[in-house]
Each structure stands twice: as C-alpha cells, then as structure tokens.
Scaffold this motif. Sequence first.
Motif, mmCIF file in Angstrom:
data_model
loop_
_atom_site.group_PDB
_atom_site.id
_atom_site.type_symbol
_atom_site.label_atom_id
_atom_site.label_comp_id
_atom_site.label_asym_id
_atom_site.label_seq_id
_atom_site.Cartn_x
_atom_site.Cartn_y
_atom_site.Cartn_z
ATOM 1 N N ALA A 68 45.048 19.163 -32.708
ATOM 2 C CA ALA A 68 44.845 18.973 -31.274
ATOM 3 C C ALA A 68 44.836 20.299 -30.528
ATOM 4 C CB ALA A 68 45.948 18.082 -30.710
ATOM 5 N N THR A 69 44.010 20.386 -29.492
ATOM 6 C CA THR A 69 43.973 21.527 -28.580
ATOM 7 C C THR A 69 44.549 21.066 -27.248
ATOM 8 O OG1 THR A 69 42.005 22.414 -29.662
ATOM 9 C CG2 THR A 69 42.472 23.193 -27.440
ATOM 10 N N ARG A 70 45.608 21.707 -26.818
ATOM 11 C CA ARG A 70 46.292 21.299 -25.595
ATOM 12 C C ARG A 70 45.692 21.988 -24.366
ATOM 13 N NH1 ARG A 70 49.136 17.006 -27.486
ATOM 14 N NH2 ARG A 70 50.525 17.592 -29.161
ATOM 15 N N SER B 114 43.127 11.704 -35.529
ATOM 16 C CA SER B 114 42.820 13.004 -34.949
ATOM 17 C C SER B 114 43.803 14.047 -35.462
ATOM 18 C CB SER B 114 42.892 12.947 -33.425
ATOM 19 O OG SER B 114 41.857 12.137 -32.918
ATOM 20 N N ASP C 258 38.381 13.999 -26.223
ATOM 21 C CA ASP C 258 38.974 14.766 -27.312
ATOM 22 C C ASP C 258 38.013 15.012 -28.473
ATOM 23 O OD1 ASP C 258 38.913 12.215 -28.401
ATOM 24 O OD2 ASP C 258 40.982 12.249 -29.097
ATOM 25 N N GLN C 259 36.772 14.508 -28.364
ATOM 26 C CA GLN C 259 35.756 14.780 -29.371
ATOM 27 C C GLN C 259 34.592 15.611 -28.820
ATOM 28 O OE1 GLN C 259 36.004 10.359 -30.922
ATOM 29 N NE2 GLN C 259 34.778 11.570 -32.330
ATOM 30 N N ASP D 3 35.441 23.760 -27.718
ATOM 31 C CA ASP D 3 36.058 23.379 -28.981
ATOM 32 C C ASP D 3 36.146 24.623 -29.870
ATOM 33 O OD1 ASP D 3 36.621 22.455 -31.577
ATOM 34 O OD2 ASP D 3 35.471 20.609 -31.307
#
Length: 200
Positions: free
Chosen positions: A8-10, A5, A158-159, A139
């Motif tokens: 990343a978006t926190r 991955s 996370d997808q 997203d």
Amino acid sequence: MPSRSLFATRLYEDRIDDPAFLAELEEACRDIAAEDRAGRAWSRQHGYRGYTSYASLADLPQRDPRFAELVRRLGAHVARFVVDCAFDLGGRKPKLDSLWVNLLKPGGAHSGHIHPHSIVSGTFYVAIPPGAGALRVEDPRLPLMMAAPKLRADAPADQQRFVSVAPQPGTVLLWESWLRHEVIAGAGREERISVSFNYR
C-alpha cells in the motif's frame, strides 16, 4: 475474494481549520516573497511560474513566528502519519529538515519529482483559488509496468496509475518522500499559495 492488495501507498489528508491563522500565514508568505530577491531570481532562472523560497531561505521558522506556529501544528499530523506507515524509528521522532513557500501564478505547474534524503514530505495549502491546479501522485510501480494494459475508467482509486487531490485552504497532505508527485496546471485566476516541507 481470492486476491488481496499488497504494498500500500499511504496518502494522508487532514485539515487545519483556522481562518485567522490561514490569513496570517498568507500574509507571511507574501511578505517573504516580497523580501526574498534571491528566491525571485532563482524562480525566474529556473522557469518557476511564480515564486518559491526552496533554493534561497532555509530558516523560515526562525525568521517568522507564523511559520514556527505552522511547524508546531504540523507536528501532530506527521506523528499520526508515521504511526499509520508503521515506521520503526527506534524511539526517535521525525525532525523537520526543510520548509519553503510556493506562490504559483495562474497557469503554473510543477513537474513530477520526489524528495530524496527525507522520510515524510508534504504540503500545507494556504490559499487555493477556484480552478487551481491539483496535486497528482503517481503509482511508484509505474516504470515496471512493461506490458500492463490500461485500466477501466471505473477502476478503484487504489488501483489507479495516477490519483489527483484538489486541496482546499487549510488542507494538510503528507506522503512518503519517495512518492513521485506533481502540481497540474490549473485554470485559477489568482495565486495558489502553499508551504511545502520535508521531515527526516
């Protein structure tokens, strides 16, 4: 596993678990809504189902010590999130830029948007009735997915293209200000009360 991955978006989620403080802050939010004629007028003119001080009051922490106390408590959460995001701020600390009250009536929603000119945005949830609308984040790559197929229902969080968070009273949510988000219309029968904010 051959894939990994990236980018990343926190999304930060924690709590301020203090019922007495929540009760004081709910009272403060209702007091502001009752006093702020300009905010009520702006909300009506812009089709906001309820009340927001977003376009009318820029001094809530100076106006009421209960909001100043919220800002004090938020400071530690924002500091932790900045570390988690690996921001290099050159030794400076994030500074509160704006803070506003939201009282969303039953059935109310807030369409997708971002918060320009800030680095961290978030919301503290004061009163969340059963069935109240969730916060949904998007997203950020979605506009670039020209031919992407839909995802399986069991795809990991996370997808996913959208992720919804159903906050509880006392929840603190933080995200980077470029992250598009919205409030989904809920089925709650009472007002959904929150305080949103930006840091620069």
